[in-house]
Design an enzyme around this catalytic site. Structure first.
Site, mmCIF file in Angstrom:
data_model
loop_
_atom_site.group_PDB
_atom_site.id
_atom_site.type_symbol
_atom_site.label_atom_id
_atom_site.label_comp_id
_atom_site.label_asym_id
_atom_site.label_seq_id
_atom_site.Cartn_x
_atom_site.Cartn_y
_atom_site.Cartn_z
ATOM 1 N N TRP A 1 -4.689 -4.289 0.812
ATOM 2 C CA TRP A 1 -3.743 -3.869 1.862
ATOM 3 C C TRP A 1 -3.080 -2.547 1.460
ATOM 4 O O TRP A 1 -2.788 -1.699 2.287
ATOM 5 C CB TRP A 1 -2.680 -4.957 2.054
ATOM 6 C CG TRP A 1 -1.623 -4.616 3.051
ATOM 7 C CD1 TRP A 1 -1.645 -4.845 4.391
ATOM 8 C CD2 TRP A 1 -0.363 -3.966 2.790
ATOM 9 N NE1 TRP A 1 -0.497 -4.379 4.978
ATOM 10 C CE2 TRP A 1 0.306 -3.840 4.010
ATOM 11 C CE3 TRP A 1 0.242 -3.492 1.637
ATOM 12 C CZ2 TRP A 1 1.558 -3.264 4.110
ATOM 13 C CZ3 TRP A 1 1.500 -2.900 1.738
ATOM 14 C CH2 TRP A 1 2.144 -2.792 2.960
ATOM 15 N N HIS A 2 -2.868 -2.375 0.136
ATOM 16 C CA HIS A 2 -2.178 -1.177 -0.324
ATOM 17 C C HIS A 2 -3.057 0.077 -0.248
ATOM 18 O O HIS A 2 -2.530 1.188 -0.139
ATOM 19 C CB HIS A 2 -1.703 -1.360 -1.768
ATOM 20 C CG HIS A 2 -0.538 -2.290 -1.874
ATOM 21 N ND1 HIS A 2 -0.682 -3.642 -2.089
ATOM 22 C CD2 HIS A 2 0.793 -2.074 -1.767
ATOM 23 C CE1 HIS A 2 0.508 -4.204 -2.118
ATOM 24 N NE2 HIS A 2 1.421 -3.286 -1.926
ATOM 25 N N GLY A 3 -4.361 -0.091 -0.359
ATOM 26 C CA GLY A 3 -5.192 1.106 -0.276
ATOM 27 C C GLY A 3 -6.629 0.828 -0.651
ATOM 28 O O GLY A 3 -6.946 -0.210 -1.243
ATOM 29 N N PHE B 1 1.209 3.791 2.447
ATOM 30 C CA PHE B 1 0.435 2.602 2.789
ATOM 31 C C PHE B 1 0.506 2.313 4.283
ATOM 32 O O PHE B 1 -0.006 1.383 4.777
ATOM 33 C CB PHE B 1 0.925 1.385 2.002
ATOM 34 C CG PHE B 1 0.912 1.631 0.510
ATOM 35 C CD1 PHE B 1 -0.163 2.265 -0.092
ATOM 36 C CD2 PHE B 1 1.969 1.251 -0.280
ATOM 37 C CE1 PHE B 1 -0.167 2.504 -1.458
ATOM 38 C CE2 PHE B 1 1.974 1.475 -1.651
ATOM 39 C CZ PHE B 1 0.911 2.108 -2.233
#
Lengths: 412, 333
Positions: A268-270, A412
């Protein structure tokens, strides 16, 4: 628009098949946008790499894609709406204006908290009723947020950035302290933004959910994740983990689901292998800690206050070693930092201060100040709340950094 | 809304008291190593014989005023490149004097990134210096709050207080604006510093190759490459160079001595466009009568003369200044 339309159609149609179709359409569009903007390059690059091992060479076109700010936050927020409408937990919103306001509510648009429709939409529709207590709460919260960002995060970042920019030229001891301070920076930066968002919304009579509850000083990763970025972890728990565990509740499956959702949180962060490994390591540690917490040894440690605190310190060290993945540009860098910390760390104070001494001392100083805020929480019933406001303002003016650094989670 | 009027009023009063106390008790204690002290000194200095040295931290640790002459003052400051030197030079050239000016320059001197290179704390306190205000505003580096008493030192308090700690010790020599450290980190630590530079060069090669092959870099990689190129290459910025040359040409009575100070070999290893640097120095020496370029980049110094991979130590500065003094004698006297 797609989610608004899908929500309306899901609410209107009595046919289960059609409901499912609109639901899937919404999922496809939301996740499609997210995939295209955030993961397309990562996917094509790694697909090419894997295929090349089998002598299949591809020629993907690379686009210079500009990542929309906060896309992960509002995608998850709108997804929760569609899922809730589909499961009948919430009524579809019929007013496009209110729905748009829910999706793009400015205080939490770019970095959360990720709000659920059944909490936020009714508040947005209600006539705002802001009383003195709300204003006091909001101002205290906003000041705390500015303190965390301008004083703590931006001061600590100077040391962390300097050390991480020179991984080869620094010792394991210096890297340990940078790794130790990075979670402090991340917490102050992100929770600082959240505090400002919560305070700003409260000034308009809207109550946003809390996103953090002392996450760093916890006995294990389970409680860490229960107290860190709560709006995301609870989202993943409610919409992914619980359905998965309802599907198969065997111990082996639960372990697998745990690792899976932690990888999901990482991704989800990257789009980077560092985030995937960050998720895998976290998931594995949670699984191990779940098994260990029922043993008599852990029970004995928990029963003694000194060993209990040591256990928390040990957990913090595990966290900071994992956070290295979060901060590093690639896996090579992360493993180099971790290896140097493990093999070179010592308690030589002279070595710590031999590089970026001023930045280190300032970073430790403001981290202690942050720790003190746990004990000096603003009490709205306290007659002298103004003293808190004045003290915070003075601390911000005196110790704040004028660096114009962006919030970390904006990327993000 | 009276709820927060009194706390704000009180905070404002306290901030003003701190502001005034800071001006009365802290600022006068600045030493001649403090950047803002140097700027103020330059603005107020009227000695027609003073020979100023402008430059970065390399200049601060390389030019020993006592070795170069009684009237030399080292105005070099950390992170100071031509974004700041233009202001210092303009101020100095506006003075009615003929003394030469020494400028330390290096591969990054002509990088133009005011947001990174113009350190606002350097120019505090600015309230009595309209030229400073004008200069910062022209470079988009003036924040309006800096003109408001009570908050004007926001972001700089800690740095000023830190600077008060800079006192002379047996191994730290302060000499008219110059700071010279009698310290050698040891072979192991110095090798660590130099290895770090070689790794930077390798990383830059890797990222450049990837970018050239059409593969996109991540945001962080892109930032890293940008930073590496700025750190390693000579910044050949035509506009900045022309601006500098025009300033020099318009003051033919002032000799400007550009000195490329001794560098550790590891620092020059990644310099891809070194020939541009030599071309520029030749052009200065040949085409501009009052502009002299001196290249000491390869000055033979053993590792023991370096404080780290970017700066020479006291022994290095002594050896360098002994030679520099001979080379510049005819221009300084």
């Amino acid at each position: 628009m797609v989610d608004f339309y899908a929500g309306l159609q899901i609410g209107k149609t009595p046919e289960r098949r059609k409901k499912k179709w609109y639901f899937l359409m919404s999922l496809f569009v939301n996740l499609g946008f997210l995939f295209y903007f955030k993961y397309f390059h990562f996917f094509t690059e790694n697909t090419s790499l894997i295929l090349s091992r089998y002598n299949i060479f591809t020629d993907f076109t690379y686009y210079d894609i500009l990542l929309p700010v906060g896309i992960s936050f509002y995608t998850f927020q709108t997804l929760s709406y569609t899922i809730d409408v589909y499961h009948g937990k919430t009524e579809p919103e019929t007013h496009l204006g209110y729905f748009a306001l829910y999706v793009a509510y400015f205080p939490q648009l770019v970095a959360g908290p990720i709000e659920r429709s059944y909490r936020l939409l009714p508040q947005l529709k209600r006539e705002p009723n802001v009383i003195t207590k709300d204003v006091k709460y909001a101002v205290n919260k906003i000041l705390l947020g500015f303190f965390k960002k301008l004083v703590v995060a931006d001061t600590v970042s100077q040391y962390v950035d300097a050390i991480y920019a020179n991984v080869d030229g620094t010792t394991g001891t210096q890297l340990y302290w940078a790794a130790f301070l990075f979670p402090v920076q991340l917490f102050a930066d992100f929770s600082g933004y959240t505090d400002i968002a919560i305070g700003s919304a409260r000034l308009m009579g809207v109550k946003l959910m809390e996103n953090f509850k002392k996450p760093l000083w916890q006995e294990n990763h389970i409680s860490y994740w229960a107290n860190w970025h709560i709006s995301l972890t609870s989202w993943i728990r409610d919409y992914i983990f619980i359905p998965l565990s309802n599907y198969n509740r065997s111990p082996g499956a639960l372990m697998l689901w745990t690792i899976f959702i932690l990888v999901l949180i990482g991704v989800w962060h990257g789009a980077n292998w560092t985030f995937i490994v960050f998720g895998v390591v976290n998931g594995c540690i949670i699984v191990i800690q779940r098994i260990l917490r029922k043993t008599s040894l852990v029970k004995a440690i928990r029963s003694n206050s000194i060993t209990y605190q040591i256990m928390k310190y040990f957990n913090l060290n595990l966290l900071l070693l994992e956070a290295v993945y979060f901060r590093s540009v690639d896996l090579e860098m992360a493993h180099k930092v971790q290896w140097k910390i493990i093999t070179e760390f010592n308690l030589n104070f002279h070595e710590i201060l031999s590089l970026y001494k001023d930045e280190f001392v300032s970073a430790i100083g403001v981290s202690l100040l942050l720790w003190l805020t746990v004990f000096f929480k603003p009490d709205l019933k306290f007659k002298y709340n103004w003293a808190y406001v004045v003290t915070m303002l003075i601390i911000i003016v005196l110790l704040g950094q004028n660096l114009e650094n962006q919030f970390i989670y904006f990327q993000f | 809304m009276l709820l927060f009027f009194y706390p704000l009023l009180l905070a404002g009063v306290i901030a003003l008291v701190i502001d005034q106390s800071f001006e009365v008790f802290v600022l006068p204690k600045r030493t001649d190593l403090d950047n803002s002290f140097k700027v103020e000194r330059l603005l107020g200095e009227t000695d027609p014989k003073e020979i100023p040295v402008f430059g970065s931290s390399k200049g601060r640790s390389s030019f020993i005023p006592d070795s170069l002459g009684e009237t030399v003052f080292n105005y070099s400051m950390q992170k100071c490149n031509f974004d700041v030197i233009f202001f210092l030079l303009e101020t100095e050239l506006a003075k009615d004097k003929d003394a030469p000016i020494i400028i330390e320059f290096n591969a990054r001197s002509f990088v133009h990134r005011p947001q990174h290179t113009i350190d606002l704390a350097t120019f505090m306190p600015i309230k009595n210096n309209p030229s400073v205000v004008e200069y910062l505003a022209a470079n988009d580096r003036l924040d309006n709050f800096q003109l408001v008493p009570g908050v004007r030192y926001y972001g700089s308090y800690v740095r000023y207080i830190r600077s008060l700690n800079r006192k002379e010790t047996p191994n730290k020599i302060i000499n008219r604006g110059g700071l010279f450290i009698d310290y050698y980190p040891g072979d192991r630590l110095l090798r660590r510093f130099t290895d770090s530079r070689y790794k930077m060069i390798e990383k830059r090669e890797e990222l450049e190759t990837r970018a050239a092959s059409g593969k996109p870099l991540t945001y962080m990689e892109d930032q890293m490459l940008d930073q590496l190129q700025i750190s390693l290459d000579f910044a050949y910025n035509k506009d900045r160079i022309k601006k500098f040359e025009d300033m020099v040409k318009s003051h033919p009575n002032r000799d400007i001595l550009m000195v490329f100070t001794p560098h550790h070999p590891s620092e020059l290893a990644g310099l891809k466009n070194r020939e541009k640097l030599y071309e520029l120095m030749d052009h200065w020496n040949e085409d501009i009568p009052n502009l002299y370029a001196f290249d000491y980049s390869d000055f033979p110094l053993p590792d023991s003369c370096f404080k780290n991979s970017s700066h020479i130590n006291l022994e290095g500065a002594r050896r360098f200044c002994a030679v520099l003094n001979d080379d510049l004698a005819h221009l300084l006297n």
